[in-house]
Structures are given as structure tokens and as C-alpha cells.
Motif scaffolding. Structure first.
Motif, PDB file in Angstrom:
ATOM      1  N   HIS A   5       0.863  -1.178   0.000  1.00  0.00           N
ATOM      2  CA  HIS A   5       0.000   0.000   0.000  1.00  0.00           C
ATOM      3  C   HIS A   5       0.898   1.226   0.000  1.00  0.00           C
ATOM      4  N   PHE A   6       0.373   2.305  -0.581  1.00  0.00           N
ATOM      5  CA  PHE A   6       1.080   3.578  -0.638  1.00  0.00           C
ATOM      6  C   PHE A   6       0.126   4.696  -0.226  1.00  0.00           C
ATOM      7  N   GLN A   7       0.692   5.744   0.334  1.00  0.00           N
ATOM      8  CA  GLN A   7      -0.052   6.965   0.637  1.00  0.00           C
ATOM      9  C   GLN A   7       0.871   8.144   0.377  1.00  0.00           C
ATOM     10  N   LEU A   8       0.377   9.113  -0.390  1.00  0.00           N
ATOM     11  CA  LEU A   8       1.141  10.317  -0.725  1.00  0.00           C
ATOM     12  C   LEU A   8       0.507  11.500  -0.007  1.00  0.00           C
ATOM     13  N   ILE A   9       1.308  12.201   0.789  1.00  0.00           N
ATOM     14  CA  ILE A   9       0.831  13.345   1.566  1.00  0.00           C
ATOM     15  C   ILE A   9       1.640  14.586   1.215  1.00  0.00           C
ATOM     16  N   ARG A  10       0.930  15.731   1.173  1.00  0.00           N
ATOM     17  CA  ARG A  10       1.589  17.035   1.082  1.00  0.00           C
ATOM     18  C   ARG A  10       1.652  17.577   2.512  1.00  0.00           C
ATOM     19  N   PRO A  11       2.820  17.542   3.152  1.00  0.00           N
ATOM     20  CA  PRO A  11       2.923  17.940   4.560  1.00  0.00           C
ATOM     21  C   PRO A  11       2.495  19.380   4.864  1.00  0.00           C
ATOM     22  N   SER A  12       2.614  20.284   3.902  1.00  0.00           N
ATOM     23  CA  SER A  12       2.287  21.689   4.180  1.00  0.00           C
ATOM     24  C   SER A  12       0.839  21.878   4.610  1.00  0.00           C
ATOM     25  N   ASP A  13      -0.065  21.023   4.118  1.00  0.00           N
ATOM     26  CA  ASP A  13      -1.469  21.108   4.536  1.00  0.00           C
ATOM     27  C   ASP A  13      -2.026  19.759   4.997  1.00  0.00           C
ATOM     28  N   ASN A  14      -1.140  18.752   5.079  1.00  0.00           N
ATOM     29  CA  ASN A  14      -1.485  17.403   5.536  1.00  0.00           C
ATOM     30  C   ASN A  14      -2.600  16.762   4.701  1.00  0.00           C
ATOM     31  N   VAL A  15      -2.629  17.096   3.413  1.00  0.00           N
ATOM     32  CA  VAL A  15      -3.625  16.517   2.512  1.00  0.00           C
ATOM     33  C   VAL A  15      -3.063  15.250   1.882  1.00  0.00           C
ATOM     34  N   THR A  16      -3.861  14.186   1.901  1.00  0.00           N
ATOM     35  CA  THR A  16      -3.504  12.957   1.197  1.00  0.00           C
ATOM     36  C   THR A  16      -3.876  13.130  -0.269  1.00  0.00           C
ATOM     37  N   LEU A  17      -2.888  13.047  -1.148  1.00  0.00           N
ATOM     38  CA  LEU A  17      -3.090  13.246  -2.577  1.00  0.00           C
ATOM     39  C   LEU A  17      -3.398  11.951  -3.308  1.00  0.00           C
ATOM     40  N   LEU A  18      -2.937  10.834  -2.754  1.00  0.00           N
ATOM     41  CA  LEU A  18      -3.060   9.563  -3.446  1.00  0.00           C
ATOM     42  C   LEU A  18      -3.022   8.419  -2.441  1.00  0.00           C
ATOM     43  N   ARG A  19      -3.797   7.399  -2.737  1.00  0.00           N
ATOM     44  CA  ARG A  19      -3.671   6.099  -2.079  1.00  0.00           C
ATOM     45  C   ARG A  19      -3.579   5.076  -3.194  1.00  0.00           C
ATOM     46  N   ALA A  20      -2.705   4.103  -3.016  1.00  0.00           N
ATOM     47  CA  ALA A  20      -2.515   3.102  -4.066  1.00  0.00           C
ATOM     48  C   ALA A  20      -2.196   1.753  -3.453  1.00  0.00           C
ATOM     49  N   GLN A  21      -2.416   0.746  -4.258  1.00  0.00           N
ATOM     50  CA  GLN A  21      -2.051  -0.623  -3.898  1.00  0.00           C
ATOM     51  C   GLN A  21      -1.411  -1.243  -5.126  1.00  0.00           C
ATOM     52  N   THR A  22      -0.298  -1.901  -4.917  1.00  0.00           N
ATOM     53  CA  THR A  22       0.401  -2.565  -6.008  1.00  0.00           C
ATOM     54  C   THR A  22       0.605  -4.031  -5.641  1.00  0.00           C
ATOM     55  N   THR A  23       0.284  -4.894  -6.591  1.00  0.00           N
ATOM     56  CA  THR A  23       0.505  -6.329  -6.423  1.00  0.00           C
ATOM     57  C   THR A  23       1.716  -6.719  -7.258  1.00  0.00           C
ATOM     58  N   PHE A  24       2.616  -7.444  -6.636  1.00  0.00           N
ATOM     59  CA  PHE A  24       3.840  -7.920  -7.271  1.00  0.00           C
ATOM     60  C   PHE A  24       3.810  -9.447  -7.318  1.00  0.00           C
ATOM     61  N   VAL A  25       4.465  -9.996  -8.324  1.00  0.00           N
ATOM     62  CA  VAL A  25       4.657 -11.440  -8.420  1.00  0.00           C
ATOM     63  C   VAL A  25       6.149 -11.697  -8.582  1.00  0.00           C
ATOM     64  N   CYS A  26       6.639 -12.700  -7.896  1.00  0.00           N
ATOM     65  CA  CYS A  26       8.039 -13.079  -8.016  1.00  0.00           C
ATOM     66  C   CYS A  26       8.249 -13.774  -9.358  1.00  0.00           C
ATOM     67  N   ILE A  27       9.253 -13.311 -10.088  1.00  0.00           N
ATOM     68  CA  ILE A  27       9.581 -13.922 -11.377  1.00  0.00           C
ATOM     69  C   ILE A  27      11.046 -14.340 -11.396  1.00  0.00           C
ATOM     70  N   GLU A  28      11.339 -15.271 -12.273  1.00  0.00           N
ATOM     71  CA  GLU A  28      12.711 -15.643 -12.570  1.00  0.00           C
ATOM     72  C   GLU A  28      13.195 -14.676 -13.644  1.00  0.00           C
ATOM     73  N   LEU A  29      14.235 -13.924 -13.370  1.00  0.00           N
ATOM     74  CA  LEU A  29      14.719 -12.919 -14.321  1.00  0.00           C
ATOM     75  C   LEU A  29      15.115 -13.523 -15.664  1.00  0.00           C
ATOM     76  N   SER A  30      15.749 -14.669 -15.648  1.00  0.00           N
ATOM     77  CA  SER A  30      16.261 -15.263 -16.884  1.00  0.00           C
ATOM     78  C   SER A  30      15.157 -15.724 -17.833  1.00  0.00           C
ATOM     79  N   THR A  31      13.969 -16.001 -17.302  1.00  0.00           N
ATOM     80  CA  THR A  31      12.870 -16.475 -18.158  1.00  0.00           C
ATOM     81  C   THR A  31      11.663 -15.540 -18.170  1.00  0.00           C
ATOM     82  N   GLY A  32      11.544 -14.694 -17.147  1.00  0.00           N
ATOM     83  CA  GLY A  32      10.374 -13.830 -17.022  1.00  0.00           C
ATOM     84  C   GLY A  32       9.148 -14.556 -16.505  1.00  0.00           C
ATOM     85  N   LYS A  33       9.298 -15.799 -16.136  1.00  0.00           N
ATOM     86  CA  LYS A  33       8.164 -16.605 -15.674  1.00  0.00           C
ATOM     87  C   LYS A  33       8.034 -16.552 -14.157  1.00  0.00           C
ATOM     88  N   PRO A  34       6.793 -16.677 -13.668  1.00  0.00           N
ATOM     89  CA  PRO A  34       6.604 -16.723 -12.213  1.00  0.00           C
ATOM     90  C   PRO A  34       7.424 -17.845 -11.589  1.00  0.00           C
TER      91      PRO A  34
END
Length: 149
Positions: free
Chosen positions: A97-126
């Protein structure tokens, strides 16, 4: 600061002129770049950098971004972006999860979620996460779980 969760990993950002689009605010694609930067710096802090990824022939690759753009960022804004590892199966998938804040006014500009999968670099396969990933990423998740108690 109004972080959504305890014990965030935080990076500082500044909105530069090249980040601004035709509508006068930070372009949506720039936010994705910031998410990637934050995730990489956190991974590096946990001892899992590109050198280690290449040595292990493994990487955590993005398979899904979910982004809620809540408010605009403007040139010159000083921002803070936080991330937390919130879920993983210790085999293939990990979620941040991610949260982006502008500290000057404490406003949250963005919330995000990223899903990652482990891959083998040499093949690109999970491919199953190596022990080094479990040992490196695991404590970050456990720190979050401990903070909730």
C-alpha cells in the motif's frame, strides 16, 4: 502526519517542472514513477537491490496497480510518499500500500495498492520466492502486524 498505518517507510519528493502536464498539475504517469521509486528504495533498505535480484535470478514484478488520485500536486510541492508491505503468500505474491501526503497542509493526494509477483529474471516466468526474499521482506510485514496490536 496522518498516515493510514503505523511504521511507514517514507521518501521525500518534490514536484518539478517536468512533472507538470498540460492541465497544470503533476501528470498521472509521474505518480506511478514515484510509487516505483518508493518501492525500490524500501526494497534496497531491506537488503534486496538489483544486484541481489540478479544474483538470485529473481525479481518482484508489478502485475497490478490500483491508484486513487485524491487531490492534485503542483510544481514546487514538497511531498512524502509512504509504503507498507501489507500482504504476501511467501511463495509468489506480495502487496504494497502507498499513501502520498503534502505535509504543508497534511492533505492525502493519493492512495494506491500494487501487487507484485516473483519472477525468474532469466525467463520472465513466475517462480517461487527464494529464502532471501522471505527473510528480507518478511520483517517489514511483521513490523506492520506488530504495530496493529
Amino acid at each position: 502526519m496522518g498516515w493510514d498505518r503505523e511504521t511507514p517507510f517514507i521518501i521525500d519528493l518534490q514536484v518539478d517542472a517536468e512533472d507538470i502536464d498540460g492541465l497544470g498539475h503533476a501528470n498521472n504517469a509521474v505518480y506511478v514513477t514515484w510509487l516505483e521509486r518508493c518501492a525500490w528504495r524500501h526494497s534496497q533498505r531491506l537488503g534486496l537491490d538489483l544486484v541481489e535480484y540478479r544474483r538470485l535470478d529473481r525479481a518482484m514484478a508489478v502485475v497490478r496497480h490500483e491508484i486513487d488520485y485524491l487531490a492534485a500536486a503542483y510544481e514546487g510541492d514538497e511531498l512524502q510518499l509512504a509504503t507498507w508491505i501489507v500482504d504476501w503468500d511467501q511463495r509468489l505474491k506480495m502487496t504494497r500500500h502507498f499513501q502520498l501526503i503534502r505535509p504543508s497542509d497534511n492533505v492525502t493526494l493519493l492512495r494506491a495498492q500494487t501487487t507484485f509477483v516473483c519472477i525468474e529474471l532469466s525467463t520472465g516466468k513466475p517462480k517461487r520466492m527464494p529464502t532471501e526474499f522471505i527473510e528480507g521482506y518478511g520483517p517489514a510485514l511483521h513490523a506492520l502486524e506488530s504495530a496493529k496490536i
